[in-house]
Motif scaffolding. Structure first.
Motif, PDB file in Angstrom:
ATOM      1  N   VAL A 145       0.853  -1.191   0.000  1.00 25.30           N
ATOM      2  CA  VAL A 145       0.000   0.000   0.000  1.00 25.30           C
ATOM      3  C   VAL A 145       0.892   1.245   0.000  1.00 25.30           C
ATOM      4  O   VAL A 145       1.863   1.322   0.751  1.00 25.30           O
ATOM      5  CB  VAL A 145      -0.916   0.009   1.250  1.00 25.30           C
ATOM      6  N   ASN A 146       0.565   2.192  -0.878  1.00 23.57           N
ATOM      7  CA  ASN A 146       1.338   3.432  -0.956  1.00 23.57           C
ATOM      8  C   ASN A 146       0.948   4.387   0.168  1.00 23.57           C
ATOM      9  O   ASN A 146      -0.238   4.601   0.433  1.00 23.57           O
ATOM     10  CB  ASN A 146       1.095   4.130  -2.298  1.00 23.57           C
ATOM     11  N   ILE A 147       1.949   4.948   0.806  1.00 20.95           N
ATOM     12  CA  ILE A 147       1.696   5.872   1.909  1.00 20.95           C
ATOM     13  C   ILE A 147       2.298   7.233   1.573  1.00 20.95           C
ATOM     14  O   ILE A 147       3.501   7.349   1.342  1.00 20.95           O
ATOM     15  CB  ILE A 147       2.337   5.330   3.219  1.00 20.95           C
ATOM     16  N   LEU A 170      11.033   1.141  -0.270  1.00 21.27           N
ATOM     17  CA  LEU A 170      11.287   2.493  -0.775  1.00 21.27           C
ATOM     18  C   LEU A 170      10.893   2.518  -2.239  1.00 21.27           C
ATOM     19  O   LEU A 170      11.503   1.848  -3.073  1.00 21.27           O
ATOM     20  CB  LEU A 170      12.760   2.851  -0.623  1.00 21.27           C
ATOM     21  N   ASP A 171       9.856   3.298  -2.531  1.00 22.00           N
ATOM     22  CA  ASP A 171       9.264   3.361  -3.870  1.00 22.00           C
ATOM     23  C   ASP A 171      10.033   4.345  -4.747  1.00 22.00           C
ATOM     24  O   ASP A 171      10.655   5.271  -4.234  1.00 22.00           O
ATOM     25  CB  ASP A 171       7.812   3.843  -3.710  1.00 22.00           C
ATOM     26  N   ASP A 172       9.941   4.136  -6.050  1.00 20.30           N
ATOM     27  CA  ASP A 172      10.551   5.051  -7.031  1.00 20.30           C
ATOM     28  C   ASP A 172      12.024   5.279  -6.724  1.00 20.30           C
ATOM     29  O   ASP A 172      12.544   6.386  -6.894  1.00 20.30           O
ATOM     30  CB  ASP A 172       9.831   6.413  -7.052  1.00 20.30           C
ATOM     31  N   LEU A 178      13.941  -2.289  -1.995  1.00 22.04           N
ATOM     32  CA  LEU A 178      14.083  -1.126  -2.865  1.00 22.04           C
ATOM     33  C   LEU A 178      13.283  -1.393  -4.132  1.00 22.04           C
ATOM     34  O   LEU A 178      13.396  -2.464  -4.730  1.00 22.04           O
ATOM     35  CB  LEU A 178      15.549  -0.901  -3.254  1.00 22.04           C
ATOM     36  N   LYS A 179      12.462  -0.433  -4.533  1.00 21.35           N
ATOM     37  CA  LYS A 179      11.746  -0.567  -5.794  1.00 21.35           C
ATOM     38  C   LYS A 179      12.400   0.330  -6.834  1.00 21.35           C
ATOM     39  O   LYS A 179      12.350   1.560  -6.718  1.00 21.35           O
ATOM     40  CB  LYS A 179      10.271  -0.187  -5.622  1.00 21.35           C
ATOM     41  N   ILE A 180      13.020  -0.291  -7.815  1.00 25.37           N
ATOM     42  CA  ILE A 180      13.702   0.480  -8.863  1.00 25.37           C
ATOM     43  C   ILE A 180      12.664   1.211  -9.703  1.00 25.37           C
ATOM     44  O   ILE A 180      11.749   0.600 -10.251  1.00 25.37           O
ATOM     45  CB  ILE A 180      14.539  -0.451  -9.781  1.00 25.37           C
TER      46      ILE A 180
HETATM   47 MG    MG Z   1       4.081   2.253  -5.191  1.00 33.01          MG
END
Ligand code: MG
Ligand code: C2E
Ligand code: MG
Ligand code: MG
Length: 277
Positions: free
Chosen positions: A117-119, A179-181, A200-202
């Motif tokens: 879920v994005n926060i 960690l998004d983006d 980590l999300k590339i």
């Molecule tokens: Mg996201």
């Protein structure tokens, strides 16, 4: 904001304003109602283990099913939500909904599935953020280890101590954090070490356009993840070529149109069912 105030905003309309502003104003006003009137929806996008070709998770992504305009994407209305001060409320709504639906999947047998879920920064920085997350978990009954919260680098670098304390509290509860983006923000490598994160999300921009530079960045992030002892997910994988590239670099978790677009709950369930049989 109350609903009443939202309606009043419509009267601020001034014929001298350009179309776009009037348009935004009317969207703003109706966004307040969207939350109350059940017009918001959560779509899900598969996160796939590329070796097994199996989903290990889903990312919850908000959509606004607008009565006249159809499905609106978050890029259109999240900035408005932030402006009128309800972004954190939208996040909390998504969190609750996604956890409920996640629990449904859990009961159907998808017991290893992690719901991401994005926060937003607005939600994360609330004093009662941790309580609200706990409340959502309790209400849904979903195990905390099935929840992953995605924060962007730029959220993580604000007020390092406060963020760190909240991340530690989540961690103690067994909740994952990614960690998004990653790669697009302003975090420094030394800070990264302070944060108890899991993934980590590339960012998709590095995958989307093939170039020597992007290749090098992807490689670097994968190496960084390894040395930090965290996992890495590549976003925005659209083609077999891109998949091959990230695999060659040692990334085995991916998300992108190659596997699935974000889709409503029922459709996502169908896809998971097909992939598991
Ligand atoms: Mg996201
Ligand atoms: P994000 O968290 O980085 O989510 C990934 C975005 O990339 C999603 O866009 C997804 O549809 C898109 N995407 C995934 N794979 C591909 C691909 O292969 N090709 C292309 N072209 N796009 C791909 P979406 O759903 O429009 O969301 C955009 C952003 O809005 C999200 O980026 C996130 O930052 C924000 N967002 C969405 N839902 C929420 C929410 O509930 N709360 C908050 N705070 N932000 C949200
Ligand atoms: Mg992202
Ligand atoms: Mg993004």
């Amino acid at each position: 904001y109350t609903k009443e105030e939202g309606r009043n905003n419509v009267h601020v309309y001034d014929p001298k304003m350009n179309e776009k502003t009037a348009d935004e104003l009317s969207l703003e006003a109706s966004l307040l109602e969207a939350l109350a009137d059940d017009q918001l929806e959560v779509y899900y996008q598969l996160q796939v283990d590329v070796d097994l070709n199996r989903p290990f998770g889903v990312e919850a992504l908000i959509r606004w099913n607008h009565p006249d305009r159809g499905i609106l994407s978050p890029a259109v209305f999240l900035p408005l939500a932030e402006e009128i001060g309800i972004l954190a409320d939208l996040d909390e709504w998504v969190l609750n909904r996604a956890l409920m639906q996640g629990q449904t999947w859990y009961e159907q047998g998808y017991q290893n599935l992690v719901i991401s879920v994005n926060i937003s920064r607005e939600f994360f920085k609330r004093r009662d953020f941790i309580e609200r997350v706990n409340q959502a978990l309790t209400q849904s009954g979903l195990d905390p280890s099935r929840l992953c919260l995605e924060v962007t680098e730029n959220t993580a670098i604000l007020h390092v101590e406060e963020i760190r304390n909240k991340l530690i509290a989540l961690k103690e509860r067994g909740i994952r954090v990614s960690l998004d983006d990653f790669g697009t923000g302003y975090s420094s490598l030394s800070q990264l070490n302070l944060f108890p994160i899991d993934t980590l999300k590339i960012d998709q921009s590095f995958v989307r356009k093939t170039s020597k530079e992007n290749d090098a960045i992807i490689k670097l992030i994968i190496a960084l993840a390894k040395s930090l002892g965290v996992s890495v997910i590549c976003e925005g994988v659209e083609t077999e070529e891109q998949l091959t590239l990230i695999r060659n670099e040692g990334c085995f978790q991916a998300q992108g149109y190659l596997f699935s677009k974000p889709v409503p709950f029922d459709k996502c369930e169908k896809m998971m069912h097909e992939l598991n049989h």
